[in-house]
Design a protein around this motif. Structure first.
Motif, PDB file in Angstrom:
ATOM      1  N   LEU A 105      39.125 -28.421 -11.878  1.00  0.00           N
ATOM      2  CA  LEU A 105      38.378 -28.892 -12.360  1.00  0.00           C
ATOM      3  C   LEU A 105      38.504 -28.314 -13.515  1.00  0.00           C
ATOM      4  CD1 LEU A 105      35.997 -30.034 -12.117  1.00  0.00           C
ATOM      5  CD2 LEU A 105      36.803 -30.689 -11.309  1.00  0.00           C
ATOM      6  N   SER A 106      38.949 -26.248 -13.591  1.00  0.00           N
ATOM      7  CA  SER A 106      39.675 -26.629 -14.605  1.00  0.00           C
ATOM      8  C   SER A 106      40.747 -26.998 -13.791  1.00  0.00           C
ATOM      9  CB  SER A 106      40.057 -25.520 -15.476  1.00  0.00           C
ATOM     10  OG  SER A 106      40.362 -26.044 -16.515  1.00  0.00           O
ATOM     11  N   LYS A 107      41.626 -29.057 -11.198  1.00  0.00           N
ATOM     12  CA  LYS A 107      42.578 -28.580 -12.222  1.00  0.00           C
ATOM     13  C   LYS A 107      41.877 -28.186 -13.509  1.00  0.00           C
ATOM     14  CE  LYS A 107      46.557 -31.593 -12.279  1.00  0.00           C
ATOM     15  NZ  LYS A 107      47.131 -32.319 -12.831  1.00  0.00           N
ATOM     16  N   THR A 108      42.127 -27.899 -15.249  1.00  0.00           N
ATOM     17  CA  THR A 108      40.899 -27.571 -15.965  1.00  0.00           C
ATOM     18  C   THR A 108      40.097 -28.846 -16.137  1.00  0.00           C
ATOM     19  OG1 THR A 108      41.800 -25.770 -17.095  1.00  0.00           O
ATOM     20  CG2 THR A 108      39.874 -26.673 -18.104  1.00  0.00           C
ATOM     21  N   LEU A 109      38.971 -28.946 -15.486  1.00  0.00           N
ATOM     22  CA  LEU A 109      38.257 -30.195 -15.518  1.00  0.00           C
ATOM     23  C   LEU A 109      37.589 -30.439 -16.861  1.00  0.00           C
ATOM     24  CD1 LEU A 109      36.763 -30.239 -11.968  1.00  0.00           C
ATOM     25  CD2 LEU A 109      38.770 -31.338 -12.890  1.00  0.00           C
ATOM     26  N   THR A 110      37.520 -29.399 -17.688  1.00  0.00           N
ATOM     27  CA  THR A 110      36.970 -29.625 -19.013  1.00  0.00           C
ATOM     28  C   THR A 110      37.834 -30.541 -19.833  1.00  0.00           C
ATOM     29  OG1 THR A 110      38.043 -27.602 -19.706  1.00  0.00           O
ATOM     30  CG2 THR A 110      35.733 -27.452 -19.113  1.00  0.00           C
ATOM     31  N   ALA A 111      39.095 -30.727 -19.390  1.00  0.00           N
ATOM     32  CA  ALA A 111      39.988 -31.630 -20.098  1.00  0.00           C
ATOM     33  C   ALA A 111      39.698 -33.074 -19.767  1.00  0.00           C
ATOM     34  CB  ALA A 111      41.438 -31.312 -19.766  1.00  0.00           C
ATOM     35  N   ILE A 112      38.874 -33.326 -18.743  1.00  0.00           N
ATOM     36  CA  ILE A 112      38.643 -34.684 -18.300  1.00  0.00           C
ATOM     37  C   ILE A 112      37.574 -35.340 -19.165  1.00  0.00           C
ATOM     38  CG2 ILE A 112      37.875 -36.079 -16.361  1.00  0.00           C
ATOM     39  CD1 ILE A 112      38.798 -33.764 -14.603  1.00  0.00           C
ATOM     40  N   ALA A 113      37.818 -36.545 -19.618  1.00  0.00           N
ATOM     41  CA  ALA A 113      36.857 -37.222 -20.476  1.00  0.00           C
ATOM     42  C   ALA A 113      35.803 -37.914 -19.643  1.00  0.00           C
ATOM     43  CB  ALA A 113      37.552 -38.237 -21.358  1.00  0.00           C
ATOM     44  N   VAL A 114      34.814 -37.125 -19.170  1.00  0.00           N
ATOM     45  CA  VAL A 114      33.796 -37.723 -18.337  1.00  0.00           C
ATOM     46  C   VAL A 114      32.478 -37.940 -19.068  1.00  0.00           C
ATOM     47  CG1 VAL A 114      34.710 -36.963 -16.148  1.00  0.00           C
ATOM     48  CG2 VAL A 114      33.250 -35.463 -17.410  1.00  0.00           C
ATOM     49  N   THR A 115      32.392 -37.533 -20.301  1.00  0.00           N
ATOM     50  CA  THR A 115      31.184 -37.818 -21.057  1.00  0.00           C
ATOM     51  C   THR A 115      31.312 -39.213 -21.610  1.00  0.00           C
ATOM     52  OG1 THR A 115      32.206 -36.715 -22.888  1.00  0.00           O
ATOM     53  CG2 THR A 115      30.618 -35.457 -21.629  1.00  0.00           C
ATOM     54  N   THR A 116      30.859 -40.203 -20.944  1.00  0.00           N
ATOM     55  CA  THR A 116      31.292 -41.563 -21.096  1.00  0.00           C
ATOM     56  C   THR A 116      30.159 -42.548 -21.134  1.00  0.00           C
ATOM     57  OG1 THR A 116      31.627 -43.067 -19.322  1.00  0.00           O
ATOM     58  CG2 THR A 116      32.186 -40.877 -18.875  1.00  0.00           C
ATOM     59  N   LEU A 117      30.594 -43.759 -21.344  1.00  0.00           N
ATOM     60  CA  LEU A 117      29.740 -44.921 -21.313  1.00  0.00           C
ATOM     61  C   LEU A 117      28.885 -44.926 -20.057  1.00  0.00           C
ATOM     62  CD1 LEU A 117      29.632 -48.407 -21.459  1.00  0.00           C
ATOM     63  CD2 LEU A 117      31.314 -47.949 -19.748  1.00  0.00           C
ATOM     64  N   LEU A 118      27.561 -44.970 -20.243  1.00  0.00           N
ATOM     65  CA  LEU A 118      26.655 -45.046 -19.112  1.00  0.00           C
ATOM     66  C   LEU A 118      27.007 -44.077 -18.013  1.00  0.00           C
ATOM     67  CD1 LEU A 118      26.180 -48.901 -18.866  1.00  0.00           C
ATOM     68  CD2 LEU A 118      25.030 -47.257 -20.326  1.00  0.00           C
ATOM     69  N   ILE A 119      27.233 -42.824 -18.387  1.00  0.00           N
ATOM     70  CA  ILE A 119      27.615 -41.821 -17.380  1.00  0.00           C
ATOM     71  C   ILE A 119      26.488 -41.691 -16.372  1.00  0.00           C
ATOM     72  CG2 ILE A 119      28.082 -39.397 -17.017  1.00  0.00           C
ATOM     73  CD1 ILE A 119      29.317 -39.379 -19.748  1.00  0.00           C
ATOM     74  N   SER A 120      26.854 -41.731 -15.118  1.00  0.00           N
ATOM     75  CA  SER A 120      25.838 -41.622 -14.088  1.00  0.00           C
ATOM     76  C   SER A 120      25.731 -40.228 -13.544  1.00  0.00           C
ATOM     77  CB  SER A 120      26.143 -42.594 -12.957  1.00  0.00           C
ATOM     78  OG  SER A 120      27.455 -42.424 -12.528  1.00  0.00           O
ATOM     79  N   PHE A 171      39.841 -44.119 -23.912  1.00  0.00           N
ATOM     80  CA  PHE A 171      38.775 -45.051 -24.277  1.00  0.00           C
ATOM     81  C   PHE A 171      38.988 -46.409 -23.622  1.00  0.00           C
ATOM     82  CE2 PHE A 171      39.032 -42.047 -27.807  1.00  0.00           C
ATOM     83  CZ  PHE A 171      37.711 -41.652 -27.926  1.00  0.00           C
ATOM     84  N   ARG A 172      37.908 -47.073 -23.317  1.00  0.00           N
ATOM     85  CA  ARG A 172      37.962 -48.439 -22.827  1.00  0.00           C
ATOM     86  C   ARG A 172      38.143 -49.403 -23.991  1.00  0.00           C
ATOM     87  NH1 ARG A 172      33.134 -47.839 -18.325  1.00  0.00           N
ATOM     88  NH2 ARG A 172      34.493 -47.453 -16.542  1.00  0.00           N
ATOM     89  N   SER A 173      38.395 -50.675 -23.684  1.00  0.00           N
ATOM     90  CA  SER A 173      38.656 -51.660 -24.730  1.00  0.00           C
ATOM     91  C   SER A 173      37.469 -51.859 -25.659  1.00  0.00           C
ATOM     92  CB  SER A 173      39.039 -53.006 -24.092  1.00  0.00           C
ATOM     93  OG  SER A 173      38.010 -53.444 -23.216  1.00  0.00           O
ATOM     94  N   ASN A 174      36.242 -51.544 -25.180  1.00  0.00           N
ATOM     95  CA  ASN A 174      35.057 -51.678 -26.031  1.00  0.00           C
ATOM     96  C   ASN A 174      34.757 -50.412 -26.836  1.00  0.00           C
ATOM     97  OD1 ASN A 174      34.119 -49.951 -24.081  1.00  0.00           O
ATOM     98  ND2 ASN A 174      32.469 -51.277 -23.348  1.00  0.00           N
ATOM     99  N   GLY A 175      35.666 -49.443 -26.766  1.00  0.00           N
ATOM    100  CA  GLY A 175      35.517 -48.229 -27.576  1.00  0.00           C
ATOM    101  C   GLY A 175      34.757 -47.101 -26.921  1.00  0.00           C
ATOM    102  N   THR A 176      34.242 -47.309 -25.716  1.00  0.00           N
ATOM    103  CA  THR A 176      33.495 -46.250 -25.033  1.00  0.00           C
ATOM    104  C   THR A 176      34.453 -45.341 -24.265  1.00  0.00           C
ATOM    105  OG1 THR A 176      33.170 -47.660 -23.106  1.00  0.00           O
ATOM    106  CG2 THR A 176      31.452 -47.693 -24.797  1.00  0.00           C
ATOM    107  N   LEU A 177      34.020 -44.120 -24.028  1.00  0.00           N
ATOM    108  CA  LEU A 177      34.831 -43.179 -23.262  1.00  0.00           C
ATOM    109  C   LEU A 177      34.988 -43.648 -21.819  1.00  0.00           C
ATOM    110  CD1 LEU A 177      33.412 -39.811 -24.604  1.00  0.00           C
ATOM    111  CD2 LEU A 177      35.767 -40.569 -24.813  1.00  0.00           C
TER     112      LEU A 177
END
Length: 436
Positions: free
Chosen positions: A9-24, A416-422
């Protein structure tokens, strides 16, 4: 985690782009239920000294404290909301636009706290020094003192390992888990002094700077959380690379006939008798297997004859035979550009390994067991380092050139998604084989 979450999570999970569009948000660990499923799960709650938090992304507010509950509203990024309670998994109960609900603690920052007096220590509570490891039997709160009258420091998830250095007369242990120190009840832990499950911190790479290299002797080698206890993986294939980690072996309490190791992107205990210094795997697709033939095999249960070691890889990582030729071509071009071989962190992944990752990391990070291209040996992961990240020079070159060699980075894994969100499913490190 004492693994890849423990470890990735770090595998390093800080590298994962999870701060995203409508993050649940994720629970710890994230579960396999779809984010919109409306399933009620009881999660213990308590009052908190946190007064207000500010969202760091567009964030779903839910009817309960996990992604299993329905979405009530979306709280925009940058909004400050009041907090009335905290769940044992860290989620906050907040109010936004006159509606109350729960949001994940992973996508907010604390901006205000209530001023609270220090909790008094229970009378006549004496402590003694101990040198133990404890493994949690369930999710448990770590507190500032040795009783429930003290404030919660953090939540420690089920099956986590923590180092205990003291014990109170009421049985509570003073522990350190992921660089946080506090007290947890002895009622919810298993204790260990030798051959113990340990907390090695965040995942870095399969090798983790180690040099004492072995390979598994036979198919079906076992990896345990503690020496001979709590099996993690039971189907590690022959010729899988294994690194002995003597530092953590000593910390966990050495046991004759057992090594503490890193393998398959995680760590744990293996029998020394299951390991050898020699790798006997083929390095070429001498039997002419095709990608189609690999895909016809049960996922995570590829025939041993279909697996080969990547010849130029220092780990001799196992991969499906039909993929090795084009991967070698890709590596030659990469080496010509950068003067070094492509770094391979992980490739073939057994079914047990997939199940372990999914249970530890949840659906945002790990594919549903039996569906990953790793299970057919037709995917690689490169390290989660800066140069292989979305901003790194290695990733950018691979993204632009790997397709020429029948290796691709899928669009659904882009930052990024096609609409520009993470994109919450973004993975810079994952490439798949598309050749014949």
């Amino acid at each position: 985690m004492s693994s890849k979450y423990r470890y990735f999570l770090s595998k390093t999970l800080t590298a994962i782009a999870v701060t995203t569009l409508l993050i649940s948000g994720n629970t710890v660990p994230a579960n396999a239920v779809a984010p919109n499923a409306n399933i009620s799960v009881a999660v213990p709650t308590a009052k908190t000294n946190v007064a207000k938090v500010k969202t760091t992304a567009n964030l779903n507010m839910r009817s309960g404290s996990s992604t299993k509950h329905k979405v009530l509203k979306t709280v925009p990024r940058g909004k400050t909301v009041p907090v009335s309670a905290v769940a044992s998994n860290g989620w906050y109960k907040v109010t936004y636009q006159k509606k109350a609900g729960w949001i994940s603690n992973k996508y907010v920052k604390i901006v205000a706290k209530h001023s609270t007096p220090k909790s008094p220590s229970p009378k006549n509570t004496k402590t003694k020094k101990v040198n133990l490891w404890v493994a949690t039997k369930s999710t448990v709160n770590m507190r500032k003192g040795a009783s429930t009258s003290h404030a919660v420091v953090r939540s420690v998830p089920k099956h986590a390992a923590a180092k205990a250095t003291a014990q109170a007369s009421n049985g509570w242990y003073k522990v350190t888990y992921q660089k946080k120190t506090g007290w947890i009840s002895n009622k919810y832990v298993l204790t260990c002094s030798k051959g113990c499950q340990v907390d090695t911190g965040s995942y870095t790479t399969n090798r983790a700077g180690l040099n004492d290299r072995y390979f598994t002797k036979t198919n079906g080698a076992d990896l345990y959380a503690a020496a001979g206890k709590r099996l993690r993986i039971g189907d590690i294939p022959k010729n899988s690379v294994v690194y002995r980690d003597v530092k953590w072996e000593k910390a966990g309490g050495q046991v004759g006939g057992w090594y503490y190791v890193r393998t398959q992107g995680m760590d744990g205990w293996m029998k020394a008798s299951a390991l050898t210094r020699k790798n006997t795997a083929a390095t070429k697709n001498s039997k002419g297997y095709t990608r189609k033939q690999a895909l016809n095999q049960p996922n995570g249960k590829l025939r041993a004859s279909m697996l080969v070691s990547i010849p130029w890889d220092r780990e001799k990582t196992l991969i499906a035979a039909p993929a090795v030729k084009d991967l070698t071509r890709l590596n030659s071009a990469f080496k010509k550009k950068f003067g070094m071989n492509l770094d391979i962190d992980l490739a073939y992944r057994t079914l047990d390994t997939q199940k372990y990752y999914f249970n530890e990391l949840g659906p945002y990070i790990a594919a549903k067991p039996g569906t990953s291209n790793h299970g057919w040996g037709l995917a690689i992961d490169v390290p989660e380092s800066y140069n292989y990240s979305f901003k790194g020079k290695y990733y950018k070159w691979l993204k632009a050139h790997s397709k020429k060699y029948n290796w691709v980075h899928r669009k659904n894994l882009e930052e990024f998604r096609s609409n520009g969100t993470l994109n919450p499913y973004a993975e810079a490190w994952h490439f798949e084989y598309t050749g014949k």
